[in-house]
Design an enzyme around this catalytic site. Sequence first.
Site, PDB file in Angstrom:
ATOM      1  CB  SER A 139      22.590  28.240  -1.821  1.00  0.00           C
ATOM      2  OG  SER A 139      23.082  29.329  -1.062  1.00  0.00           O
ATOM      3  CE1 TYR A 152      17.567  29.304   0.488  1.00  0.00           C
ATOM      4  CE2 TYR A 152      19.869  29.442   1.132  1.00  0.00           C
ATOM      5  CZ  TYR A 152      18.883  29.583   0.174  1.00  0.00           C
ATOM      6  OH  TYR A 152      19.224  30.000  -1.094  1.00  0.00           O
TER       7      TYR A 152
END
Length: 254
Positions: A139, A152
């Site tokens: 990400s 995350y």
Amino acid sequence: MNISGNTIFIPGATSGIGLALAQRLAARGNTVIVGGRRTALLEQIATENPGIDTVQIDTTDADSIRAAAETVVTRHPSLNVVITMAGIMRTEDWTAPAGFLETAEATVTTNLLGPIRLIAAFIEHLRTVPDATIMTVSSGLAFAPLRVTPTYNATKAAIHMLSESVRLQLAGTSVSVLELEPPAVRTSLMPGQESSDFAMPLEAFIDEVVELIETQPDATEIQVENVRFLRYGEARGDYAQVVETLNRRDPHAR
């Protein structure tokens, strides 16, 4: 990674980026197998996408991963690409006295242990085929943190370094390691993200990813233009400004 002629397993591809990428790769002449937990949803995907196979898998369960790997390799012995797509993104408040730990543990299990277990389940097979690829999914938040999703961010940073390290170990083998680094994309990953002005339209993201795979078959990282703001803040010397902008502009930046 070549854009066509592959046999590709994508666990976690029943919606969002995973499903859109599965459909596009199937259209480009690949045999695609989609993995997911819900049987009814897998049946719907198979019905609506003739030619795409489906396999039930829960990437939070080690036994399920092993069983799915055996099924996929038995059905598709030419399997040469595994894309570790499954992931969750949930907010956490580490200033609260309790409540974030369960979310943090679930995030680590899905986003980090899941890919590790998937790679472990398929690596022996992939090393027997001439041209194989493991595609991990990190990400933009692996490189600049979103305040509301600390675990995350951490798991995606770990996936980036895992990809770098496994690539070094597999150098000289038939297996390459390719890391997909999405920015915020209009999916249901977080509430409100599908309509976020900050997030990239899903089809535009997939268009660019497929183009990059096709034009850069030897790439080690797939970076659409929208993720470079996050990816290279530290290298540019404007990391602090990137973090400030990210956390000011949108709470759903992937």
